[in-house]
Structures are given as C-alpha cells and as structure tokens.
Motif scaffolding. Structure first.
Motif, PDB file in Angstrom:
ATOM      1  N   UNK A   9     -56.222  -4.804  17.132  1.00  0.00           N
ATOM      2  CA  UNK A   9     -55.916  -6.233  17.321  1.00  0.00           C
ATOM      3  C   UNK A   9     -55.801  -6.971  15.988  1.00  0.00           C
ATOM      4  N   UNK A  10     -55.015  -8.029  16.001  1.00  0.00           N
ATOM      5  CA  UNK A  10     -54.876  -8.877  14.815  1.00  0.00           C
ATOM      6  C   UNK A  10     -56.169  -9.667  14.661  1.00  0.00           C
ATOM      7  N   UNK A  16     -55.492 -17.570  13.918  1.00  0.00           N
ATOM      8  CA  UNK A  16     -55.719 -19.003  13.725  1.00  0.00           C
ATOM      9  C   UNK A  16     -54.776 -19.573  12.668  1.00  0.00           C
ATOM     10  N   UNK A  17     -54.686 -18.901  11.533  1.00  0.00           N
ATOM     11  CA  UNK A  17     -53.808 -19.373  10.452  1.00  0.00           C
ATOM     12  C   UNK A  17     -52.360 -19.405  10.929  1.00  0.00           C
ATOM     13  N   UNK A  18     -51.916 -18.333  11.564  1.00  0.00           N
ATOM     14  CA  UNK A  18     -50.541 -18.283  12.078  1.00  0.00           C
ATOM     15  C   UNK A  18     -50.276 -19.442  13.029  1.00  0.00           C
ATOM     16  N   UNK A  19     -51.231 -19.741  13.885  1.00  0.00           N
ATOM     17  CA  UNK A  19     -51.069 -20.831  14.845  1.00  0.00           C
ATOM     18  C   UNK A  19     -50.938 -22.181  14.175  1.00  0.00           C
ATOM     19  N   UNK A  20     -51.790 -22.451  13.201  1.00  0.00           N
ATOM     20  CA  UNK A  20     -51.735 -23.737  12.502  1.00  0.00           C
ATOM     21  C   UNK A  20     -50.427 -23.894  11.726  1.00  0.00           C
ATOM     22  N   UNK A  79     -53.658 -29.687   5.925  1.00  0.00           N
ATOM     23  CA  UNK A  79     -54.955 -30.220   5.494  1.00  0.00           C
ATOM     24  C   UNK A  79     -55.539 -31.148   6.551  1.00  0.00           C
ATOM     25  N   UNK A  80     -54.688 -31.919   7.204  1.00  0.00           N
ATOM     26  CA  UNK A  80     -55.147 -32.860   8.236  1.00  0.00           C
ATOM     27  C   UNK A  80     -55.793 -32.171   9.435  1.00  0.00           C
ATOM     28  N   UNK A  81     -55.560 -30.891   9.600  1.00  0.00           N
ATOM     29  CA  UNK A  81     -56.203 -30.169  10.705  1.00  0.00           C
ATOM     30  C   UNK A  81     -57.705 -30.044  10.472  1.00  0.00           C
ATOM     31  N   UNK A  82     -58.131 -30.234   9.227  1.00  0.00           N
ATOM     32  CA  UNK A  82     -59.534 -30.062   8.875  1.00  0.00           C
ATOM     33  C   UNK A  82     -59.913 -28.616   8.604  1.00  0.00           C
ATOM     34  N   UNK A  83     -58.949 -27.729   8.709  1.00  0.00           N
ATOM     35  CA  UNK A  83     -59.196 -26.297   8.507  1.00  0.00           C
ATOM     36  C   UNK A  83     -58.781 -25.810   7.127  1.00  0.00           C
ATOM     37  N   UNK A  92     -49.471 -24.068  -5.156  1.00  0.00           N
ATOM     38  CA  UNK A  92     -48.804 -23.533  -3.968  1.00  0.00           C
ATOM     39  C   UNK A  92     -49.789 -22.963  -2.938  1.00  0.00           C
ATOM     40  N   UNK A  93     -51.074 -23.144  -3.150  1.00  0.00           N
ATOM     41  CA  UNK A  93     -52.061 -22.481  -2.304  1.00  0.00           C
ATOM     42  C   UNK A  93     -53.008 -23.476  -1.630  1.00  0.00           C
ATOM     43  N   UNK A  94     -53.289 -23.188  -0.363  1.00  0.00           N
ATOM     44  CA  UNK A  94     -54.354 -23.858   0.371  1.00  0.00           C
ATOM     45  C   UNK A  94     -55.420 -22.807   0.642  1.00  0.00           C
ATOM     46  N   UNK A  95     -56.587 -23.257   1.067  1.00  0.00           N
ATOM     47  CA  UNK A  95     -57.662 -22.334   1.430  1.00  0.00           C
ATOM     48  C   UNK A  95     -58.082 -22.658   2.855  1.00  0.00           C
ATOM     49  N   UNK A  96     -58.041 -21.635   3.701  1.00  0.00           N
ATOM     50  CA  UNK A  96     -58.407 -21.797   5.110  1.00  0.00           C
ATOM     51  C   UNK A  96     -59.895 -21.539   5.285  1.00  0.00           C
ATOM     52  N   UNK A  97     -60.594 -22.496   5.892  1.00  0.00           N
ATOM     53  CA  UNK A  97     -62.021 -22.374   6.190  1.00  0.00           C
ATOM     54  C   UNK A  97     -62.841 -21.937   4.974  1.00  0.00           C
ATOM     55  N   UNK A  98     -62.445 -22.392   3.813  1.00  0.00           N
ATOM     56  CA  UNK A  98     -63.148 -22.087   2.561  1.00  0.00           C
ATOM     57  C   UNK A  98     -63.187 -20.606   2.214  1.00  0.00           C
ATOM     58  N   UNK A  99     -62.382 -19.789   2.875  1.00  0.00           N
ATOM     59  CA  UNK A  99     -62.456 -18.357   2.611  1.00  0.00           C
ATOM     60  C   UNK A  99     -61.117 -17.667   2.379  1.00  0.00           C
ATOM     61  N   UNK A 100     -60.081 -18.030   3.113  1.00  0.00           N
ATOM     62  CA  UNK A 100     -58.831 -17.283   3.059  1.00  0.00           C
ATOM     63  C   UNK A 100     -57.761 -18.077   2.299  1.00  0.00           C
TER      64      UNK A 100
END
Length: 118
Positions: A9-10, A16-20, A79-83, A92-100
């Motif tokens: 499984x993925x 979650x990232x793909x969905x956002x 960013x507005x998603x809070x995630x 060029x980079x964001x960080x998802x949930x402070x980890x990815x």
C-alpha cells in the motif's frame, strides 16, 4: 489502468500529500503531477512490487503556472491547510507536517527565455 498491490500500500502520508496538492491544483485549474523518486517508487514498489531504495524522502511535484504570482498563490493555498509550512532554506520547497519536504517545481508561462526559470 495501473493499481497498487494489496501487500504494497501507498504510505498514508504520501496519500495525504497527494490529496492536498490535488485539491490545490484543481482549485486553481492548473496541471500538476508527481515527479522524481517518489513517482518511481509508486510505480516500481506499489504497483509492480519491486523493492526500492530512496536516499531522500522528499515528494516532488511539477506545477504548470503562468506567473510567479500564481506560483506563490499555489504555495499559499497549501500553507492555508495548516499541514504545510515554508522551508527554512529553499524557495521551491514546503514541509508537510514538519517532516516531509515537498518540492514544487514550476514550469509553463513563468519560464523566461529559452525555458529558463530564475
């Protein structure tokens, strides 16, 4: 159509990232697709079942945008998603949930002469 193997499984965080990113891209009406090592992993590992090795854990997307203002709008919508938050050292980079790390690679109308992005 390709499907993932039941025993491969993925990862939930990837889903979650793909969905956002999908919601943000659809909301702005811009083409966006997964690129890089994560795209290769999804195909080779999750679809075909091969073991893969990744030296990095980032997730990369190519985003077709007409201007740098639209690029910034795309980032802000995530960013507005809070995630997501801005990376401390990469534009060029964001960080998802402070980890990815999530790299947003722009292309399209915002390119300068001869396909250069600056």
């Amino acid at each position: 159509m390709l499907t993932t193997k039941a025993d491969k499984p993925v990862e939930g965080v990837v889903v979650d990232i793909l969905g956002h990113v999908k919601i943000a891209a659809e909301g702005m009406g811009v083409p966006c697709f997964l690129i890089g090592a994560k795209a290769i992993d999804l195909l080779l590992h999750n679809v075909y079942g091969f073991n893969t090795y990744r030296p990095t854990m980032d997730t990369d997307f190519a985003v077709a945008l007409e201007s740098w203002a639209k690029y910034n709008e795309f980032k802000v919508s995530l960013i507005r998603t809070g995630k997501f938050k801005l990376s401390s050292n990469k534009v060029h980079q964001l960080v998802y949930q402070n980890t990815v790390p999530v790299d947003l690679v722009p292309f399209g109308g915002l390119e300068g002469p001869r396909g250069k992005i600056a």
